[in-house]
Design a protein around this motif. Structure first.
Motif, mmCIF file in Angstrom:
data_model
loop_
_atom_site.group_PDB
_atom_site.id
_atom_site.type_symbol
_atom_site.label_atom_id
_atom_site.label_comp_id
_atom_site.label_asym_id
_atom_site.label_seq_id
_atom_site.Cartn_x
_atom_site.Cartn_y
_atom_site.Cartn_z
ATOM 1 N N VAL A 338 0.913 -1.240 0.059
ATOM 2 C CA VAL A 338 -0.053 -0.064 -0.196
ATOM 3 C C VAL A 338 0.942 1.031 -0.351
ATOM 4 C CG1 VAL A 338 -2.173 1.334 0.941
ATOM 5 C CG2 VAL A 338 -1.919 -1.599 1.244
ATOM 6 N N VAL A 339 0.456 1.925 -1.564
ATOM 7 C CA VAL A 339 1.077 3.260 -1.120
ATOM 8 C C VAL A 339 0.526 4.582 -0.873
ATOM 9 C CG1 VAL A 339 2.413 4.979 -2.916
ATOM 10 C CG2 VAL A 339 2.969 2.363 -2.957
ATOM 11 N N VAL A 340 1.045 4.757 -0.095
ATOM 12 C CA VAL A 340 0.439 6.643 1.037
ATOM 13 C C VAL A 340 1.141 7.877 -0.303
ATOM 14 C CG1 VAL A 340 -0.456 7.877 2.464
ATOM 15 C CG2 VAL A 340 -0.409 5.029 2.473
ATOM 16 N N GLU A 341 0.373 8.453 -0.597
ATOM 17 C CA GLU A 341 0.317 9.844 -1.028
ATOM 18 C C GLU A 341 -0.066 10.721 -0.869
ATOM 19 O OE1 GLU A 341 1.802 7.709 -5.263
ATOM 20 O OE2 GLU A 341 -0.127 8.004 -5.297
ATOM 21 N N GLY A 342 0.480 11.849 -0.580
ATOM 22 C CA GLY A 342 -0.777 13.378 -0.311
ATOM 23 C C GLY A 342 -0.609 14.561 -1.763
ATOM 24 N N THR A 343 -1.393 15.178 -1.506
ATOM 25 C CA THR A 343 -1.240 16.239 -2.561
ATOM 26 C C THR A 343 -1.672 17.633 -2.203
ATOM 27 O OG1 THR A 343 -1.866 17.663 -4.335
ATOM 28 C CG2 THR A 343 -3.837 15.792 -3.302
ATOM 29 N N ALA A 344 -1.426 18.978 -2.330
ATOM 30 C CA ALA A 344 -1.665 19.784 -1.737
ATOM 31 C C ALA A 344 -2.902 20.795 -2.161
ATOM 32 C CB ALA A 344 -0.328 20.982 -1.296
ATOM 33 N N ASP A 345 -3.024 20.415 -3.558
ATOM 34 C CA ASP A 345 -4.539 20.753 -4.141
ATOM 35 C C ASP A 345 -5.741 20.346 -3.891
ATOM 36 O OD1 ASP A 345 -2.691 20.705 -6.079
ATOM 37 O OD2 ASP A 345 -3.080 19.046 -7.666
ATOM 38 N N ASP A 346 -6.699 21.780 -3.137
ATOM 39 C CA ASP A 346 -7.654 21.405 -3.309
ATOM 40 C C ASP A 346 -8.547 20.870 -3.507
ATOM 41 O OD1 ASP A 346 -7.092 23.428 -1.074
ATOM 42 O OD2 ASP A 346 -7.907 25.565 -2.405
ATOM 43 N N LEU A 378 8.882 -2.255 13.762
ATOM 44 C CA LEU A 378 8.623 -1.077 13.571
ATOM 45 C C LEU A 378 6.788 -1.830 13.434
ATOM 46 C CD1 LEU A 378 11.217 -0.367 10.916
ATOM 47 C CD2 LEU A 378 10.440 1.146 12.906
ATOM 48 N N ARG A 379 6.016 -1.388 14.197
ATOM 49 C CA ARG A 379 4.801 -1.971 14.273
ATOM 50 C C ARG A 379 4.143 -1.468 13.047
ATOM 51 N NH1 ARG A 379 4.097 -4.689 18.749
ATOM 52 N NH2 ARG A 379 6.501 -3.978 20.096
ATOM 53 N N LEU A 380 3.942 -0.114 12.877
ATOM 54 C CA LEU A 380 3.369 0.596 12.031
ATOM 55 C C LEU A 380 3.471 -0.043 10.431
ATOM 56 C CD1 LEU A 380 1.434 2.332 10.759
ATOM 57 C CD2 LEU A 380 3.006 3.901 10.572
ATOM 58 N N ASP A 381 4.738 -0.593 10.409
ATOM 59 C CA ASP A 381 5.346 -1.034 8.700
ATOM 60 C C ASP A 381 4.723 -2.542 8.999
ATOM 61 O OD1 ASP A 381 8.255 0.600 7.801
ATOM 62 O OD2 ASP A 381 6.952 1.171 9.494
ATOM 63 N N TRP A 382 4.790 -3.018 10.186
ATOM 64 C CA TRP A 382 4.270 -4.605 9.905
ATOM 65 C C TRP A 382 3.140 -4.661 9.207
ATOM 66 C CZ3 TRP A 382 6.364 -9.985 10.562
ATOM 67 C CH2 TRP A 382 7.306 -9.817 11.127
ATOM 68 N N LEU A 383 1.948 -3.566 10.203
ATOM 69 C CA LEU A 383 0.247 -3.261 9.685
ATOM 70 C C LEU A 383 0.053 -3.149 8.589
ATOM 71 C CD1 LEU A 383 -1.764 -4.684 11.545
ATOM 72 C CD2 LEU A 383 0.535 -4.278 13.033
ATOM 73 N N MET A 384 1.056 -2.376 8.110
ATOM 74 C CA MET A 384 1.174 -2.240 6.351
ATOM 75 C C MET A 384 1.073 -3.388 5.767
ATOM 76 S SD MET A 384 0.086 1.036 6.260
ATOM 77 C CE MET A 384 0.247 1.749 4.695
ATOM 78 N N TRP A 385 2.166 -4.162 6.330
ATOM 79 C CA TRP A 385 2.365 -5.399 5.470
ATOM 80 C C TRP A 385 1.399 -6.243 4.786
ATOM 81 C CZ3 TRP A 385 2.761 -10.562 6.585
ATOM 82 C CH2 TRP A 385 2.620 -11.581 5.878
ATOM 83 N N PHE A 386 0.298 -6.329 6.064
ATOM 84 C CA PHE A 386 -1.175 -7.389 6.082
ATOM 85 C C PHE A 386 -2.189 -5.836 5.721
ATOM 86 C CE2 PHE A 386 0.677 -9.436 10.150
ATOM 87 C CZ PHE A 386 0.812 -9.977 10.051
ATOM 88 N N ALA A 387 -2.579 -4.994 5.859
ATOM 89 C CA ALA A 387 -3.015 -4.146 5.176
ATOM 90 C C ALA A 387 -3.152 -4.487 3.809
ATOM 91 C CB ALA A 387 -2.912 -2.685 4.747
ATOM 92 N N ALA A 388 -2.028 -4.310 3.109
ATOM 93 C CA ALA A 388 -1.991 -4.857 1.381
ATOM 94 C C ALA A 388 -2.107 -6.094 1.198
ATOM 95 C CB ALA A 388 -0.352 -5.355 1.355
ATOM 96 N N ALA A 432 -4.160 6.382 -1.259
ATOM 97 C CA ALA A 432 -3.482 5.131 -1.344
ATOM 98 C C ALA A 432 -4.144 4.052 -1.943
ATOM 99 C CB ALA A 432 -4.066 4.515 -0.198
ATOM 100 N N ARG A 433 -2.416 3.633 -2.421
ATOM 101 C CA ARG A 433 -2.825 2.938 -3.339
ATOM 102 C C ARG A 433 -1.740 1.364 -3.825
ATOM 103 N NH1 ARG A 433 -1.077 5.903 -9.838
ATOM 104 N NH2 ARG A 433 0.362 6.206 -8.269
ATOM 105 N N LEU A 434 -3.089 0.260 -4.148
ATOM 106 C CA LEU A 434 -2.344 -0.995 -4.130
ATOM 107 C C LEU A 434 -1.144 -1.162 -5.426
ATOM 108 C CD1 LEU A 434 -2.400 -3.088 -2.287
ATOM 109 C CD2 LEU A 434 -3.642 -4.392 -3.985
ATOM 110 N N PHE A 435 -0.053 -2.057 -5.296
ATOM 111 C CA PHE A 435 1.426 -2.308 -6.125
ATOM 112 C C PHE A 435 1.525 -3.406 -5.329
ATOM 113 C CE2 PHE A 435 1.467 2.621 -6.547
ATOM 114 C CZ PHE A 435 1.900 3.312 -7.763
ATOM 115 N N ASP A 459 -6.933 0.982 -7.186
ATOM 116 C CA ASP A 459 -6.475 2.127 -5.603
ATOM 117 C C ASP A 459 -7.007 1.380 -4.404
ATOM 118 O OD1 ASP A 459 -6.367 4.608 -7.100
ATOM 119 O OD2 ASP A 459 -8.458 4.968 -6.956
ATOM 120 N N PHE A 460 -6.734 1.884 -3.370
ATOM 121 C CA PHE A 460 -6.849 0.940 -1.992
ATOM 122 C C PHE A 460 -7.570 1.968 -1.159
ATOM 123 C CE2 PHE A 460 -6.092 0.712 2.539
ATOM 124 C CZ PHE A 460 -5.252 -1.069 2.392
ATOM 125 N N LEU A 461 -7.860 3.155 -0.928
ATOM 126 C CA LEU A 461 -8.419 4.616 -0.461
ATOM 127 C C LEU A 461 -8.332 5.455 -1.521
ATOM 128 C CD1 LEU A 461 -10.038 5.484 2.082
ATOM 129 C CD2 LEU A 461 -7.177 6.151 2.799
#
Length: 477
Positions: A338-346, A378-388, A432-435, A459-461
């Motif tokens: 799961v790749v998480v991305e952000g944008t400043a665009d309205d 790294l607890r968040l990183d491990w849970l991100m693997w499960f999320a994928a 968030a996008r799935l790769f 897309d994941f989210l």
């Protein structure tokens, strides 16, 4: 009673205790540095909300009586201090009863953390640390020789850990029976290490040897733990070598290291130390009572281990005294991230300037080589693997992560390697996008310098924003 103690294991106990104290230190340090974003009052899974809905008897913890972020931080850092004291050998300077109480302190403290840790602390090595840490309380100090009963209980833990893991593999994925799982595992494991790319690129016949050796170590060698010396030492040494191979091949938190620690208790180190005096009667009574308790509590883990419906990594009592273990009963053939991305665009668009968040351990930028983090978890990183693997694994906490990224929450950003947005200018939208990720070939590595190749899947989210105090998104992950 002469049969009660084993003077020849004085050095084994010393090595085991100091190494276990180091594992405790790593565990408490991780809790102190990561809890605010994960479990804090404004965390993704807040402890106050958990203790309101779960009774004390189901999850005994000091935090049922009081919780604040400041109190949790003090608790975790105090656990670090006690661990350092044990590493330094403070227990050897105390009377026997004092040493036992000192070893009881980190067990109680870590139990309090695990029992409110929810998804973040749902890993088998948490229960393993607590089970082993409980037995360490009764190993004694320099006033008495190590009790034979406790030494054998530690071997019983090691037997269940390895034999259970071996059984779950044979009963689970057919690739373990065909000796082909390591054609995929080094690439698809939760958090690859700096050598994982090279392990994955080993010749397939060598992967078959790896799997066969793993089966031998987990299904045959554990029986040797209950044989006379030096056979038991040889068996424990084989387990240690296998665990060191796993340490080189990936990041598995402290699972490999605590397995090594327990195996060290079965190794008979040369020692010329004079035999200490006999154990006091009260100590013998306590140790035998604890042994009887452990034997009684072993019924359900053993029944699970021999069952066709064997489950992995489960505690059968709220104190995590005797547990069942196992790992990788099934192996993924394809790696998703799961790749998480952000944008400043309205108004977010596909051609907006989407900037990627980089996590510390999990794969992200294809050109970034994996790093060694274990035994640190790294607890968040491990849970991100499960999320994928499945969005269902992320349902409880992923929305909270997105919300905190939209707020540029300082504690959450500390869990990441890099945020693409300055502290005073948070993103307007997160997606968030799935790769699909795969290790590159030797040729691709030479030509591109990238150890990963990734392909967009879906897309994941969808783009998500804050609206007042609410998160507005198209759907939940």
């Amino acid at each position: 009673m002469d049969w009660f103690t084993a003077p020849d294991y004085w050095m084994s106990r010393l090595v085991f205790q100091r190494a276990l104290a180091v594992v405790y230190l790593v565990a408490f340090l991780g809790a102190a540095l990561q809890f605010r974003a994960l479990l804090g009052e404004r965390g993704m899974l807040p402890v106050p909300a958990f203790v309101r809905r779960v009774a004390f008897r189901r999850s005994p913890s000091v935090f049922h009586f009081r919780y604040s972020d400041r109190f949790f931080a003090a608790w975790a850092w105090a656990g670090c201090a006690v661990s350092v004291a044990l590493v330094a050998g403070l227990d050897s300077l105390l009377p026997l009863w004092g040493a036992m109480l000192l070893w009881l302190v980190p067990w109680v403290m870590y139990l309090s953390i695990v029992n409110v840790g929810q998804t973040w602390y749902s890993f088998g090595w948490e229960s393993l640390l607590l089970e082993v840490g409980f037995l360490a309380v009764f190993l004694g100090n320099d006033e008495v020789a190590p009790p034979i009963v406790v030494l054998f209980l530690l071997r019983w833990v090691l037997f269940r850990l390895e034999f259970g893991a071996g059984l779950i593999k044979l009963r689970g994925d057919e690739c373990w029976r065909k000796l082909t799982c390591l054609d995929h595992h080094h690439e698809t494991q939760p958090m690859p290490g700096p050598l994982s790319w090279f392990f994955h690129r080993l010749p397939k016949p060598l992967h078959r040897v790896e799997v066969a050796a793993n089966h031998f170590t987990q299904l045959v060698v554990p029986v040797l733990l209950f044989t006379p010396q030096p056979i038991a030492t040889a068996g424990a040494s084989l387990m240690i070598l296998t665990q060191l191979w796993l340490v080189l091949s990936g990041n598995f938190s402290w699972l490999n290291w605590i397995t090594i620690v327990v195996a060290l208790s079965a190794v008979e180190f040369p020692s010329e130390r004079p035999s200490p005096p006999g154990a006091p009667l009260w100590y013998e009574v306590v140790v035998l009572a604890v042994a009887a308790l452990v034997v009684g509590l072993s019924y359900r883990p053993v029944r699970n281990m021999i069952s066709r419906g064997q489950v992995m990594n489960r505690s059968f009592d709220p104190l995590h005294l005797v547990n069942t273990y196992g790992a990788f009963g099934s192996v993924s053939r394809v790696r998703y991230e799961v790749v998480v991305e952000g944008t400043a665009d309205d108004v977010p668009r596909e051609d907006s300037a989407w900037r990627e968040y980089e996590f510390r351990g999990k794969p992200g930028d294809p050109r970034r080589w994996p790093r060694q983090y274990a035994p640190y978890h790294l607890r968040l990183d491990w849970l991100m693997w499960f999320a994928a693997l499945s969005p269902a694994y992320a349902g409880a906490w992923f929305g909270g992560l997105v919300e905190r990224l939209l707020e540029n929450d300082r504690d959450t950003l500390k869990l990441l390697r890099h945020s693409p947005f300055p502290p005073d200018a948070p993103p307007r939208h997160i997606r968030a996008r799935l790769f699909r990720y795969r290790f590159t070939t030797w040729r691709e590595l030479r030509e591109t310098g990238a150890c990963w190749d990734r392909t967009y899947v879906r897309d994941f989210l969808p783009p998500t924003r804050l609206s007042g105090a609410e998160v507005v998104r198209g759907r939940r992950p």
